[in-house]
Design an enzyme around this catalytic site. Structure first.
Site, PDB file in Angstrom:
ATOM      1  N   GLU A 152      -0.577   8.820  55.950  1.00 44.50           N
ATOM      2  CA  GLU A 152      -1.126   9.596  54.840  1.00 44.50           C
ATOM      3  C   GLU A 152      -0.031  10.215  53.971  1.00 44.50           C
ATOM      4  OE1 GLU A 152      -4.192  10.277  53.595  1.00 44.50           O
ATOM      5  OE2 GLU A 152      -4.956   8.712  54.889  1.00 44.50           O
TER       6      GLU A 152
ATOM      7  N   GLU B 267       3.693  12.358  49.898  1.00 48.44           N
ATOM      8  CA  GLU B 267       3.268  13.764  49.842  1.00 48.44           C
ATOM      9  C   GLU B 267       3.382  14.383  51.227  1.00 48.44           C
ATOM     10  OE1 GLU B 267      -0.422  14.230  47.323  1.00 48.44           O
ATOM     11  OE2 GLU B 267      -0.223  12.050  47.268  1.00 48.44           O
TER      12      GLU B 267
ATOM     13  N   LYS C 170       0.305  16.383  53.286  1.00 42.83           N
ATOM     14  CA  LYS C 170      -1.011  15.811  53.531  1.00 42.83           C
ATOM     15  C   LYS C 170      -1.301  15.810  55.027  1.00 42.83           C
ATOM     16  CE  LYS C 170      -3.008  12.755  51.210  1.00 42.83           C
ATOM     17  NZ  LYS C 170      -3.488  11.486  50.626  1.00 42.83           N
TER      18      LYS C 170
END
Length: 389
Positions: free
Chosen positions: A328, A319, A322
């Protein structure tokens, strides 16, 4: 993204995975986060989820596009009510309106089985959130009762493993003293309503925090000598199971021995910053591949060998929006274009429409020389959970 190529690729890995992982059906859950601006449409995600053999999906919201796309697929869903909704959900009328719009409207075509209210609330040290947690859960449950849905949809919340004061050895697991009162009320709610206790557990953070002390084999489910709990004499050859049993011990200490525990998040990043030890594709492949292989055996932890492991791998996609360190944004099993972030044994196709041949179906990779983590009262099993979503 060109839809026909994406869809062709997804169908290809689906057909491969049916051959490679016939015993994994009904055993795997996946977290479907969407903090990104380059993800495929929910319709394109359906075959990717099926390619993993996953039959359970956890959303961080109740995105109607996703819930509609998965209608009539048989995939079970946990939907989320974000932390920002807790204050509003104290109002029974607002809770019922939310449940009608976001849950009832999709039943029975989409199999929604659980609503988790708030994510890791108790470790934010924010009383404006923690004071609203249980009232919000109660309001949502009451809404389900009023709508006649409480027998098929439960209400819970997800916790960070850092709600534990002690986690090693597993038999000594106890919750933080400052959280006992709040947790006790929540646990009573779980017991009365029959809902599961959700915990986010990441052995990765234990290794990242102290790579010299924490043996890599122990956190990656690789062959190793393991450790013995001196109280129970139970043997642990991986950290995740030790962490789960520490949670069981903490629950038992408060009188909740029979409460079901689900691991709502666990995973390993395939990329990280220079100071993020162990965040590599190879380690991610070993962690998630070996975990999936272990789950396929349908055995429990040393402390609860006959209890089902309900584990949701984090996450479906990398993602790109993020916040936080590089790791992350790199927990995904898939890249946004639908290709694997690393080879998990499903396919060795490296790009959409690639002509490379499929892999041999092996999970994980070559083992390294076994090593034994040192027994320590400092609690190296303790970790913080990653930011969900």
């Amino acid at each position: 993204m060109e839809f026909p190529r994406f869809f062709y690729y997804a169908l290809t890995i689906l057909s491969i995975s049916v051959y490679l992982f016939p015993i994994m059906v009904n055993s795997l859950g996946i977290n479907y986060g969407q903090i990104a601006n380059n993800l495929p449409s929910p319709e394109d995600v359906v075959p990717l989820v099926k390619s993993l053999g996953a039959t359970k999906v956890k959303l961080y919201d109740a995105d109607p596009r996703v819930l509609t796309a998965f209608a009539n697929t048989g995939v079970e869903f946990i939907v989320g009510l974000g932390n920002e909704y807790l204050d509003k959900m104290r109002d029974p009328a607002k809770a019922q309106a939310w449940v009608k719009q976001n849950v009832q409207a999709h039943l029975p075509a989409t199999k929604i089985t659980c609503i988790f209210v708030g994510n890791e609330i108790l470790t934010f040290n924010d009383t404006s959130l923690s004071d609203n947690l249980l009232p919000a859960m109660q309001s949502v449950h009451t809404a389900l009762v009023n709508l006649g849905l409480d027998k098929q949809v439960t209400v819970t919340t997800a916790h960070s493993l850092s709600i534990l004061q002690t986690s090693y050895p597993p038999s000594a697991g106890v919750f933080r003293e400052d959280l006992i009162d709040c947790l006790s009320e929540t646990l009573s709610f779980h017991q009365k309503t029959g809902s599961p206790f959700l915990i986010n557990a990441y052995p990765y953070f234990a290794y990242k925090g102290n790579p010299k002390q924490v043996p890599l084999d122990f956190v990656l489910f690789q062959p190793n000598q393991g450790v013995i709990d001196p109280v129970t004499n139970l043997h642990y050859d991986n950290m995740l199971y030790a962490q789960i049993d520490a949670v069981y011990s903490a629950l038992a200490a408060l009188g909740y021995k029979k409460l079901p525990v689900h691991i709502s998040e666990t995973g390993w990043p395939s990329k990280g910053d220079e100071d993020e030890a162990g965040a590599t594709p190879d380690n991610a492949k070993k962690y998630n591949g070996n975990l999936i292989k272990l789950m396929s055996k349908k055995t429990g932890t040393p402390m609860r060998p006959n209890s089902d492991l309900n584990i949701y791998v984090f996450a479906l996609f990398n993602e790109n929006m993020k916040p936080g360190p590089t790791s992350e944004r790199n927990y995904g099993l898939f890249k946004p274009d639908g290709t694997p972030a690393y080879q998990l044994g499903i396919s060795t196709n490296n790009a959409v429409g690639s002509n490379t041949s499929p892999g041999d179906g092996s999970i994980g990779s070559a083992v390294t020389t076994p090593s034994s983590p040192t027994s320590s009262s400092t609690g190296y099993l303790s970790i913080s959970a990653a930011t969900g979503g």
